[in-house]
Design a protein around this motif. Structure first.
Motif, PDB file in Angstrom:
ATOM      1  N   LEU A 457       0.840  -1.199   0.000  1.00  0.00           N
ATOM      2  CA  LEU A 457       0.000   0.000   0.000  1.00  0.00           C
ATOM      3  C   LEU A 457       0.875   1.248   0.000  1.00  0.00           C
ATOM      4  O   LEU A 457       0.624   2.220  -0.711  1.00  0.00           O
ATOM      5  CB  LEU A 457      -0.915   0.001   1.223  1.00  0.00           C
ATOM      6  N   ASN A 466       2.682   6.446 -13.049  1.00  0.00           N
ATOM      7  CA  ASN A 466       2.044   7.653 -13.585  1.00  0.00           C
ATOM      8  C   ASN A 466       2.317   8.897 -12.762  1.00  0.00           C
ATOM      9  O   ASN A 466       1.494   9.819 -12.727  1.00  0.00           O
ATOM     10  CB  ASN A 466       0.527   7.450 -13.727  1.00  0.00           C
ATOM     11  N   TRP A 467       3.445   8.941 -12.101  1.00  0.00           N
ATOM     12  CA  TRP A 467       3.774  10.135 -11.320  1.00  0.00           C
ATOM     13  C   TRP A 467       3.704  11.408 -12.164  1.00  0.00           C
ATOM     14  O   TRP A 467       3.305  12.473 -11.684  1.00  0.00           O
ATOM     15  CB  TRP A 467       5.159  10.026 -10.678  1.00  0.00           C
ATOM     16  N   PHE A 469       1.716  12.390 -14.109  1.00  0.00           N
ATOM     17  CA  PHE A 469       0.365  12.956 -14.154  1.00  0.00           C
ATOM     18  C   PHE A 469      -0.144  13.322 -12.761  1.00  0.00           C
ATOM     19  O   PHE A 469      -1.000  14.167 -12.598  1.00  0.00           O
ATOM     20  CB  PHE A 469      -0.597  11.958 -14.800  1.00  0.00           C
ATOM     21  N   PHE A 479      -5.509  13.338 -18.362  1.00  0.00           N
ATOM     22  CA  PHE A 479      -5.378  12.039 -17.692  1.00  0.00           C
ATOM     23  C   PHE A 479      -5.794  12.064 -16.221  1.00  0.00           C
ATOM     24  O   PHE A 479      -6.557  11.234 -15.760  1.00  0.00           O
ATOM     25  CB  PHE A 479      -3.945  11.520 -17.812  1.00  0.00           C
ATOM     26  N   TRP A 483     -13.416  12.935 -16.138  1.00  0.00           N
ATOM     27  CA  TRP A 483     -13.754  12.913 -17.567  1.00  0.00           C
ATOM     28  C   TRP A 483     -14.921  13.834 -17.895  1.00  0.00           C
ATOM     29  O   TRP A 483     -15.083  14.253 -19.032  1.00  0.00           O
ATOM     30  CB  TRP A 483     -14.049  11.496 -18.049  1.00  0.00           C
ATOM     31  N   PHE A 498      -5.412   5.707  -0.355  1.00  0.00           N
ATOM     32  CA  PHE A 498      -4.466   4.790   0.285  1.00  0.00           C
ATOM     33  C   PHE A 498      -4.329   5.076   1.780  1.00  0.00           C
ATOM     34  O   PHE A 498      -3.966   4.190   2.553  1.00  0.00           O
ATOM     35  CB  PHE A 498      -3.069   4.924  -0.349  1.00  0.00           C
ATOM     36  N   LEU A 501      -6.254   3.017   4.152  1.00  0.00           N
ATOM     37  CA  LEU A 501      -5.827   1.620   3.973  1.00  0.00           C
ATOM     38  C   LEU A 501      -4.509   1.366   4.702  1.00  0.00           C
ATOM     39  O   LEU A 501      -4.307   0.322   5.303  1.00  0.00           O
ATOM     40  CB  LEU A 501      -5.683   1.303   2.480  1.00  0.00           C
TER      41      LEU A 501
ATOM     42  N   PRO B  84      -5.105   2.115 -17.121  1.00  0.00           N
ATOM     43  CA  PRO B  84      -3.836   2.836 -16.968  1.00  0.00           C
ATOM     44  C   PRO B  84      -3.362   2.988 -15.524  1.00  0.00           C
ATOM     45  O   PRO B  84      -2.223   3.373 -15.328  1.00  0.00           O
ATOM     46  CB  PRO B  84      -4.161   4.214 -17.536  1.00  0.00           C
ATOM     47  N   GLN B  85      -4.221   2.687 -14.537  1.00  0.00           N
ATOM     48  CA  GLN B  85      -3.790   2.922 -13.164  1.00  0.00           C
ATOM     49  C   GLN B  85      -4.638   2.068 -12.225  1.00  0.00           C
ATOM     50  O   GLN B  85      -5.860   2.200 -12.210  1.00  0.00           O
ATOM     51  CB  GLN B  85      -3.972   4.410 -12.814  1.00  0.00           C
ATOM     52  N   PRO B  86      -4.004   1.176 -11.459  1.00  0.00           N
ATOM     53  CA  PRO B  86      -4.789   0.360 -10.529  1.00  0.00           C
ATOM     54  C   PRO B  86      -5.399   1.231  -9.418  1.00  0.00           C
ATOM     55  O   PRO B  86      -4.812   2.241  -9.044  1.00  0.00           O
ATOM     56  CB  PRO B  86      -3.764  -0.605  -9.925  1.00  0.00           C
ATOM     57  N   LEU B  87      -6.544   0.835  -8.934  1.00  0.00           N
ATOM     58  CA  LEU B  87      -7.203   1.583  -7.862  1.00  0.00           C
ATOM     59  C   LEU B  87      -6.540   1.256  -6.518  1.00  0.00           C
ATOM     60  O   LEU B  87      -6.057   0.140  -6.314  1.00  0.00           O
ATOM     61  CB  LEU B  87      -8.676   1.204  -7.808  1.00  0.00           C
ATOM     62  N   PRO B  88      -6.540   2.234  -5.595  1.00  0.00           N
ATOM     63  CA  PRO B  88      -5.946   1.974  -4.284  1.00  0.00           C
ATOM     64  C   PRO B  88      -6.570   0.743  -3.641  1.00  0.00           C
ATOM     65  O   PRO B  88      -7.794   0.586  -3.645  1.00  0.00           O
ATOM     66  CB  PRO B  88      -6.296   3.220  -3.480  1.00  0.00           C
ATOM     67  N   GLY B  89      -5.735  -0.120  -3.127  1.00  0.00           N
ATOM     68  CA  GLY B  89      -6.236  -1.290  -2.419  1.00  0.00           C
ATOM     69  C   GLY B  89      -6.655  -2.436  -3.314  1.00  0.00           C
ATOM     70  O   GLY B  89      -6.873  -3.537  -2.842  1.00  0.00           O
ATOM     71  N   GLN B 136       6.554  -2.806 -14.306  1.00  0.00           N
ATOM     72  CA  GLN B 136       6.870  -1.629 -13.483  1.00  0.00           C
ATOM     73  C   GLN B 136       8.380  -1.413 -13.405  1.00  0.00           C
ATOM     74  O   GLN B 136       9.010  -1.350 -14.428  1.00  0.00           O
ATOM     75  CB  GLN B 136       6.244  -1.774 -12.090  1.00  0.00           C
ATOM     76  N   THR B 137       8.936  -1.354 -12.199  1.00  0.00           N
ATOM     77  CA  THR B 137      10.362  -1.036 -12.086  1.00  0.00           C
ATOM     78  C   THR B 137      11.252  -2.226 -12.420  1.00  0.00           C
ATOM     79  O   THR B 137      12.459  -2.093 -12.456  1.00  0.00           O
ATOM     80  CB  THR B 137      10.713  -0.588 -10.644  1.00  0.00           C
ATOM     81  N   THR B 163       8.717   4.493 -13.771  1.00  0.00           N
ATOM     82  CA  THR B 163       7.288   4.193 -13.891  1.00  0.00           C
ATOM     83  C   THR B 163       6.456   5.470 -13.974  1.00  0.00           C
ATOM     84  O   THR B 163       5.290   5.459 -13.648  1.00  0.00           O
ATOM     85  CB  THR B 163       6.808   3.408 -12.653  1.00  0.00           C
ATOM     86  N   HIS B 164       7.081   6.557 -14.377  1.00  0.00           N
ATOM     87  CA  HIS B 164       6.399   7.847 -14.308  1.00  0.00           C
ATOM     88  C   HIS B 164       5.225   7.971 -15.249  1.00  0.00           C
ATOM     89  O   HIS B 164       4.468   8.917 -15.186  1.00  0.00           O
ATOM     90  CB  HIS B 164       7.396   8.974 -14.575  1.00  0.00           C
ATOM     91  N   ASP B 165       5.131   7.020 -16.166  1.00  0.00           N
ATOM     92  CA  ASP B 165       4.029   7.048 -17.122  1.00  0.00           C
ATOM     93  C   ASP B 165       3.760   5.583 -17.471  1.00  0.00           C
ATOM     94  O   ASP B 165       4.627   4.901 -18.004  1.00  0.00           O
ATOM     95  CB  ASP B 165       4.462   7.848 -18.353  1.00  0.00           C
ATOM     96  N   SER B 166       2.567   5.113 -17.122  1.00  0.00           N
ATOM     97  CA  SER B 166       2.339   3.665 -17.217  1.00  0.00           C
ATOM     98  C   SER B 166       2.149   3.177 -18.653  1.00  0.00           C
ATOM     99  O   SER B 166       1.941   1.998 -18.867  1.00  0.00           O
ATOM    100  CB  SER B 166       1.163   3.245 -16.337  1.00  0.00           C
ATOM    101  N   MET B 363      -8.050   9.244 -16.941  1.00  0.00           N
ATOM    102  CA  MET B 363      -7.657   7.886 -16.554  1.00  0.00           C
ATOM    103  C   MET B 363      -8.877   7.009 -16.266  1.00  0.00           C
ATOM    104  O   MET B 363      -8.813   5.797 -16.409  1.00  0.00           O
ATOM    105  CB  MET B 363      -6.754   7.948 -15.320  1.00  0.00           C
ATOM    106  N   ARG B 364      -9.964   7.632 -15.863  1.00  0.00           N
ATOM    107  CA  ARG B 364     -11.173   6.862 -15.537  1.00  0.00           C
ATOM    108  C   ARG B 364     -12.275   7.088 -16.565  1.00  0.00           C
ATOM    109  O   ARG B 364     -13.451   6.989 -16.242  1.00  0.00           O
ATOM    110  CB  ARG B 364     -11.675   7.236 -14.137  1.00  0.00           C
ATOM    111  N   HIS B 365     -11.913   7.448 -17.755  1.00  0.00           N
ATOM    112  CA  HIS B 365     -12.930   7.655 -18.775  1.00  0.00           C
ATOM    113  C   HIS B 365     -13.648   6.338 -19.058  1.00  0.00           C
ATOM    114  O   HIS B 365     -13.010   5.317 -19.321  1.00  0.00           O
ATOM    115  CB  HIS B 365     -12.290   8.175 -20.057  1.00  0.00           C
TER     116      HIS B 365
END
Lengths: 520, 986
Positions: A457, A466-467, A469, A479, A483, A498, A501, B84-89, B136-137, B163-166, B363-365
């Motif tokens: 976590l 994606n830092w 962004f 991004f 939307w 987070f 969590l 493009p980005q996993p959700l927290p948790g 990732q890294t 990983t600054h841009d997935s 990202m969430r379109h």
């Protein structure tokens, strides 16, 4: 309270806007001495102490067996104290303790003392501890024996100056010394004496100037103490809710995944509720800690998290540059550490580990020369150890214990980076050095699992993909925005998800810690 | 009045919030019918081919991003629904799947999961009994140790990739023929990887090469010097390396494979019209002969499978674009990987998504498709499909024989399988196989090449085989031998002994490979071998590689040179390296000695500049000698860029004599510029003579005028004013006077500018020349605005001036309002961002827009084409619009055109620089390092190189495209223009 601090620290880190700094407002202390009675002062034997003509008097009418101290309940960190003192007779001894604490139940003092008395006037002594720190006689030369003398003490960070009758006496830079504590007035053991302390002023967070000298001039006068603080890692204690950070390169990064050090620390300190944050970053060296735009510097990351204790490991990759580069490395390391040094923060330097050239690759002579073969990691460890004792950092030697281990030669998977087994061994070595004899057993596995969850976590929060962004140079493009409502940025909000969590994960870690205690 | 506008603003605010639900950021609206059949119907395939579905989301491959074949003919597919980005948790659950066509009907009928719980991995390759995966890294190695078809072991090989841009993390993995794993990273990625060879760094786009058996990683071409997003590489039949940018460009990678941190932009060898990734080189009997050797590229942007033909071009290649193999009218058809299959058919991986923009959409379109993904199979009609050989579980000798196959698929698989075996198992069979190869066989050298690949992949040196190839008849064999000699340089006794003849090979391509190989030989004399390539004509590829080689070997040659222990066959060779990196310890005397030889002009020039920088007064005198400067204006220009050097009377006289008899006007002009830069005041009278002498060339006089102003400052004002006012003065000189006046006195300059507007300025170009000097000065816009408030322009001139502002990309709202008034633009509409309006307009575009009229509007507006290209015509400073209709919806095009600052495309951010002397330069930043910044401006085709030393301030925000470009266009005109734009690419 602390939990809140951690959380807000994280947010600040994320947004990378503000560098948290302690309040450093200049403030005159009004509670110190009321010039009438000893309100706010205490001693084991109050019969020696009184107030006369607006001055505190310490009087021994006959021989005194032990040093006597009168303790103020005002705590000092950075301060300026101005006192007129009269010592009768001049061949007796007294002194002013500062940033000190009681060494035992009898009220003996541990800490700095601005000394007074024939032959010791204007010298800096470390009572009950390191003893002589600045033993020059220039203060003594300014003293008018048997008369009132003006004694000034100025302390800022790890720098200490005193002056007698406007002449500079002590000037010491004492890295790793006592960060804060109390003021106490002394009657030295021995023959009958009277010492009068006429307190003029006590100021917190004062301007750095003394004896007609500017800050720059004072800084120029600084020298290291005769006896440096002993950097014993076993002296580290972990306080309630303190923030512990790990920083360094890939070997530190991998601690996030293997979790052994963290698990052992948690097991050894079951009641302290530590907040451990792994700031390891692949490829960080003493020379460069690359972070993307907006991420914030390495040192600021530590500060904004409010790190109380920092485990720092550099020198491994740097040692590939050979022995000749050691001075350059030490210079860079020292500079880097100076960026994170505060009087309160405990910094523990972890040495590099031994390289294992045979593990670099499949072998079979596919290289003319193995670059790990002659890399002087051990020499770097020695240089770091020397740096630690010179600068007052704590030091843990991983190099020699790992080298001597029966598992030596199979502790890394590529000659450089520890395997999980290697991580486990390193963690045990560190705990041992900390004086916490916690070894890893199967019993700790549930705790380690929760630590791992928390770390996953944590990395998702602190170093998400994606830092660019989230906080870098692409925050304005769609991004990270909603939307529908394009003005609204959803990514930072999402990342905040987070925080609860991580708190929950830490609660589960606590539960596991409790379980371990109750099981015992 | 004030109250009223407040009310309007308030009403607007209300409407804004209440219509906030309207979707503006959708890149393309999702197709109404997402069925396989509908997509099938959208295809238009070239004659002679057939397209069928191989697999779809029904087999669990939604969101596929890469695929690789294994030796059993199974297709491995990587899926990334958590992009493009996993959700927290959430626990990201991306998967590596295996598809099989068990019944052999040409359609996958079975799928299984090899690995799951992955976190947006972008690429993978099979090898060493497992899978190399970029996640990732980390570069990880997954393995199925218990043979249940699922990975149960995971080993991190390397970590620290950015990983600054997935959508730019490490990707497009591929084995080189010699068993090196290649992959790449994109523009926003910064990597630091701890290896035994130190920390490997790559900032921004870069290509990585990993040698698994050595555990050695090397990075090339970082700093986005060979495309901002490389995605996909491939190797020719003789090991020639190419890579594709995700942008239009295609690169021949070899010149860039020199291991150095020195950065330089690698020239591309050709390009598509718009973006496309991946290279598959057609090498199968099944597909038509005409396609053999062609590069097939995944045109994910404009929904095409593109085709390029690559031909030799001196030491490299050049590529031309042919007609596509496949086009689709479905915006969701997104080919992002192409591989020839075991049956010889072309398999196309379809990401199937209306949104391809990583940052162009939220990202969430909800339109980011998470449920589809397809693999298409393209076959040649009437051509039988191939039956692939059985490779799994075959003996080493059998596998070796398959290296003779004409099918590239077979050889690629076999090389990988042989690389996986224990070398002890293949040592003898391989030696026997090589021994049996017959030199009289026409393919002898190619078979030998395949054999050396096997040795390479095991990091085993075989010098005999290397020698055979090095002496081969086929240039490809010699070129590859050179490459291997470089790779084995640390283990060969005398790598330069092999490489030296190859550096002197009659074929340019071999020389290039040998040169690049020499850059890996870290011995002082390697530099002397590398420079022998100068014995032959050079080209852009060789020059590129040679310059980098000088940097790569600097630590080897420089100390030896200092100790006088490095001998060059030709002094010109030493002169060359010294011209690239002048050693810090080089003295003027050394330069004097070097420069006396017979040298190419560029080398000599560079040495003279170094001499001027290090030398004393007599050296400066020498540099300025007629024999040096008589025909080299560029030398003088370069000198002008160095710090001023001490100048004696002799030097002054040399320059003076150039001014006195300006036979070569270019040299004279450069001399005048040098005098300006070095502030040689004693020459002011001579310069003044040049200016006033009407016999002299006007351009020279103009140049001299500026120097005069610089030298004499305000004392030059009378001369300037006299010239600028006089209609008899040639216009060029008047313009130069305007330029100088602007630097000296913005008020006088503004006055003179208005005067000049009266004299000339009947076209946009002319007008631009007149007003640019003032506009490009600090305070110029304000001064001009004030002056024009007092004195109106004619309607026509005000119109021209508006166009100039647009063409130059200048945002000056006050001045624009004023000019609009003077130009009499009545129906001027300032369109403020409003979603309801966008909606209405986009509806009108669809229903009533007339693309033909729109095209005419586009053509009539010079400001568009000054920056943007459509089908090869126009400027390059703004994004290429050739297929904008494919990438962006009408709604998005509307916001791009009307409010360009809202969403600036990557790499098109405006940079504005103010120099210490008050000059303003704005444009698009194309390159930056510690010393300089290169800015592409609307003014010239060549980027402007600005030294950081002269920069006072720099801002990088927003778009270069000014807002309000459409203010004086009616709704109907705007509608038609948008219709035209939205149809581009269809």
């Amino acid at each position: 309270m602390k939990a809140f601090k951690v959380k807000s620290g994280l947010v600040i880190l994320l947004l990378c806007l503000v560098h948290c700094k302690g309040f450093t407002q200049k403030k005159t202390e009004t509670r110190f001495f009321n010039k009438k009675d000893l309100t706010g002062w205490s001693a084991t034997n109050m019969q020696y102490w009184s107030v006369e003509d607006g001055a505190i008097v310490g009087r021994a009418t006959q021989k005194v067996a032990k040093n006597q101290f009168l303790w103020s309940d005002v705590k000092v960190t950075d301060f300026y104290l101005n006192v007129d003192v009269l010592l009768e007779t001049n061949d007796r001894n007294a002194g002013i303790q500062f940033r000190s604490k009681k060494a035992d139940a009898s009220g003996q003092a541990l800490g700095y003392q601005a000394d007074m008395g024939k032959g010791v006037w204007g010298r800096l002594y470390h009572e009950h501890g390191r003893e002589k720190l600045d033993w020059s006689d220039r203060g003594g030369k300014a003293v008018k024996p048997g008369q009132w003398n003006k004694y000034e003490i100025l302390v800022s960070g790890d720098r200490i100056w005193t002056a007698i009758n406007g002449k500079l006496a002590v000037s010491v830079k004492d890295p790793g010394g006592d960060p804060s504590g109390y003021i106490a007035l002394q009657i030295h053991a021995g023959d009958a004496q009277t010492v009068r302390y006429k307190i003029n002023t006590l100021v917190h967070n004062p301007k750095v100037e003394l004896a007609g000298l500017s800050k720059a001039q004072l800084v120029k006068e600084l020298k290291l103490p005769l006896n440096k603080p002993v950097g014993k890692a076993s002296s580290v204690t972990f306080g309630e809710n303190e923030v512990v950070v790990f920083a360094g390169g890939t070997n530190i990064v991998n601690m996030r995944k293997d979790c052994y050090l963290e698990t052992l620390l948690m097991a050894a300190n079951p009641h302290t509720r530590l907040h451990i944050r792994n700031l390891g970053w692949d490829g960080d060296t003493a020379y460069e800690q690359f972070r993307d735009v907006g991420f914030g510097k390495w040192s600021k990351n530590l500060d904004s998290l409010g790190a109380d204790i920092a485990f720092v490991q550099f020198g491994q990759m740097e040692s590939l540059q050979g022995e000749a580069a050691i001075p350059e490395f030490i210079k860079a390391y020292k500079k880097l550490l100076s960026e994170i040094r505060t009087t309160k923060r405990r910094i523990i330097l972890l040495s590099p580990i031994p390289f294992e050239p045979q593990n670099l690759n499949s072998g079979k002579g596919n290289l003319a020369q193995n670059p790990l073969q002659n890399a002087p990691a051990g020499k770097y460890a020695e240089a770091i150890s020397a740096l630690a004792s010179r600068e007052g950092f704590l030091y843990v030697d991983l190099y020699h214990p790992l080298q001597k281990s029966p598992l030596a030669g199979s502790l890394t998977f590529d000659g450089i980076h520890l395997t999980p087994e290697g991580q486990k061994l390193a963690a045990e070595v560190i705990l041992q050095e900390l004086g916490m004899h916690q070894r890893y057993t199967e019993k700790l596995e549930p705790l380690r699992k929760e630590v791992l969850t928390k770390n996953q976590l944590w990395i998702g929060y602190w170093r998400p993909g994606n830092w660019a962004f989230l906080g870098g140079d692409r925050t304005t493009v769609p991004f990270s925005h909603d939307w529908k409502n394009t003005e609204k940025r959803i990514f930072p909000e999402e990342i905040k998800g987070f925080e609860p969590l991580i708190r929950e994960a830490e609660n589960r870690i606590s539960e596991q810690q409790n379980l371990l205690v109750t099981q015992n | 009045m004030r109250r009223l506008s407040f009310l309007i603003a308030f009403a607007f605010l209300l409407s804004f919030t209440s219509f906030a639900q309207v979707n503006l950021m959708s890149v393309a609206p999702a197709e109404t019918d997402n069925s396989v059949e509908a997509e099938m119907a959208s295809f238009k395939i070239a004659d002679g081919y057939k397209i069928e579905l191989f697999a779809s989301e029904t087999l669990g491959i939604a969101d596929p991003c890469a695929m690789r074949w294994d030796e059993k003919g199974r297709l491995w597919v990587l899926t990334i629904p958590s992009y493009p980005q996993p959700l927290p948790g959430s626990n990201p659950n991306d998967k590596l799947m295996i598809l099989e066509d068990k019944d052999g009907d040409g359609k996958a009928d079975h799928s299984s999961v090899f690995a799951e719980g992955l976190n947006i991995p972008l690429g993978f390759e099979l090898g060493h009994g497992g899978v190399y995966l970029g996640e990732q890294t980390e570069l990880v190695f997954l393995k199925d140790t218990d043979n249940d078809g699922k990975a149960d072991s995971r080993k991190v090989l390397l970590s620290g990739f950015g990983t600054h841009d997935s959508h730019q993390t490490i990707n497009s993995f591929l084995w080189s023929p010699g068993g090196e794993l290649f992959f790449s990273q994109g523009h926003s990625i910064y990597s630091r990887i701890e290896t035994a060879w130190g920390i490997k760094k790559a900032d921004r786009a870069s290509i990585w090469r990993y040698r698994p058996l050595q555990n050695r990683l090397d990075g090339f071409l970082d700093g986005s010097t060979a495309s901002v997003n490389p995605w996909g590489m491939n190797f020719g039949e003789w090991g020639e390396m190419f890579h594709k940018a995700n942008d239009p460009e295609l690169f021949y990678t070899v010149p860039g494979m020199v291991n150095t941190t020195h950065r330089a932009l690698l020239p591309p060898i050709g390009k598509l019209v718009i973006k496309g990734s991946i290279i598959e080189i057609i090498r199968t009997k099944h597909l038509p002969k005409d396609l053999w050797g062609d590069f097939v590229i995944a045109g994910y942007y404009n929904n095409k499978v593109e085709r390029m033909r690559v031909a030799e071009d001196s030491s490299g290649y050049k590529a031309t674009l042919l007609d596509p193999i496949l086009t689709s009218s479905s915006r969701s058809f997104r080919p992002i990987d192409i591989k020839i299959g075991p049956d010889g058919a072309m398999y196309v991986l379809d990401w199937y998504n209306p949104i391809i923009g990583h940052y162009q959409a939220s990202m969430r379109h909800p339109d980011r498709d998470k449920t589809h993904g397809r693999i298409w199979r393209i076959t040649a009609t009437g051509q039988p499909l191939l039956t692939p050989p059985v490779l799994a579980g075959q003996s080493v000798p059998t596998l070796l024989d398959h290296l003779k196959s004409k099918e590239h698929w077979t050889r690629y698989q076999v090389r990988r399988l042989l690389a996986e075996r224990d070398f002890e198992e293949i040592r003898q069979p391989l030696a026997d196989w090589v021994a049996k190869l017959s030199p009289s066989d026409s393919d002898f050298e190619h078979h030998s090449l395949e054999a050396i690949h096997v040795y390479e992949s095991h990091e085993i040196v075989n010098e005999d085989l290397l020698q055979i190839l090095a002496k081969g008849k086929e240039p490809g064999a010699r070129g590859y031998a050179a490459h291997v000699a470089g790779r084995w340089a640390d283990r060969l006794k005398n790598p330069l002994g092999i490489l030296e003849p190859l550096v002197n090979d009659p074929v340019a391509r071999v020389r290039l490979e040998a040169l690049v190989a020499v850059s890996d030989v870290h011995r002082p004399e390697a530099m002397a071998v590398a420079t022998q390539v100068l014995n032959f004509p050079t080209d852009k590829f060789i020059r590129y590689a040679l310059e980098k080689t000088v940097y790569a070997l600097q630590q080897d040659w420089e100390p030896a040179l200092k100790k006088n222990m490095l001998v060059f066959k030709d002094p010109a060779h030493l002169a060359y390296i010294v011209s690239v990196i002048p050693p810090s310890w080089y003295t003027a005397g050394m330069y004097r000695k070097l420069v006396s030889g017979n040298l190419p002009k560029e080398v000599k020039r560079s040495l003279l500049i170094s001499l001027a920088k290090t030398g004393g007064t007599s050296d400066i005198e020498f540099v300025l000698s007629p024999e040096n400067v008589v025909d080299d204006a560029v030398l003088l220009d370069h000198l002008a860029k160095t710090e001023p050097r001490p100048v004696t009377q002799v030097s002054l006289n040399k320059l003076r004599s150039i001014l006195k008899k300006p036979d070569n006007k270019e040299v004279a002009k450069s001399a005048v510029r040098l005098i300006r830069a070095w502030k040689l005041k004693p020459l002011a009278p001579a310069v003044q003579n040049l200016v006033v002498n009407g016999q002299n060339d006007a351009s020279l006089r103009a140049e001299a005028l500026q120097t005069l102003a610089q030298l004499n400052g305000r004392a030059a004002l009378p001369t300037l004013q006299k010239l600028v006012k006089d209609p008899q003065t040639p216009r060029q000189i008047r313009l130069a006077a305007l330029q100088s006046l602007s630097a000296l006195d913005i008020g006088l300059a503004t006055h003179a500018t208005l005067n000049e507007i009266g004299l000339s300025g009947s076209s946009v170009t002319e007008f631009k020349e007149i007003i640019s000097p003032v506009l490009e000065r600090k305070g110029g816009i304000t001064s001009l605005t004030t002056a024009l408030t007092a004195k109106s322009l004619s309607k026509e001139k005000a119109g021209l001036m508006l166009e100039v502002l647009a063409v130059k990309g200048i945002n000056a709202p006050q001045l624009k309002t004023l000019l609009n008034k003077q130009a009499g633009v009545k129906n001027l509409v300032t369109r403020t961002y409003d979603q309801q309006y966008v909606d209405k307009l986009s509806k009108q575009v669809k229903e009533a827009g007339d693309a033909r009229k729109g095209q005419a509007i586009y053509a009539a507006n010079p400001s568009c084409a000054s920056c943007h290209t459509i089908n090869g015509k126009g400027g390059n400073i703004g994004p290429n619009l050739s297929a904008i209709g494919k990438g962006l919806s009408a709604r998005e095009i509307i916001s791009e055109v009307l409010w360009p600052n809202q969403n600036v495309k990557e790499g098109y951010n405006r940079v504005a620089v103010e120099t210490k002397t008050g000059e303003l330069i704005q444009g698009i930043k194309i390159f930056e390092n510690a010393e300089e910044i290169q800015i592409e401006t609307t003014e010239s085709k060549k980027p402007k190189v600005v030294s950081k030393k002269i920069i006072a301030s720099k801002t990088e925000t927003g778009s270069l495209m000014p807002s309000g470009l459409m203010d004086n266009y009616s709704e109907e005109e705007l509608r038609d223009l948008l219709r035209y734009l939205s149809e581009l690419g269809n």
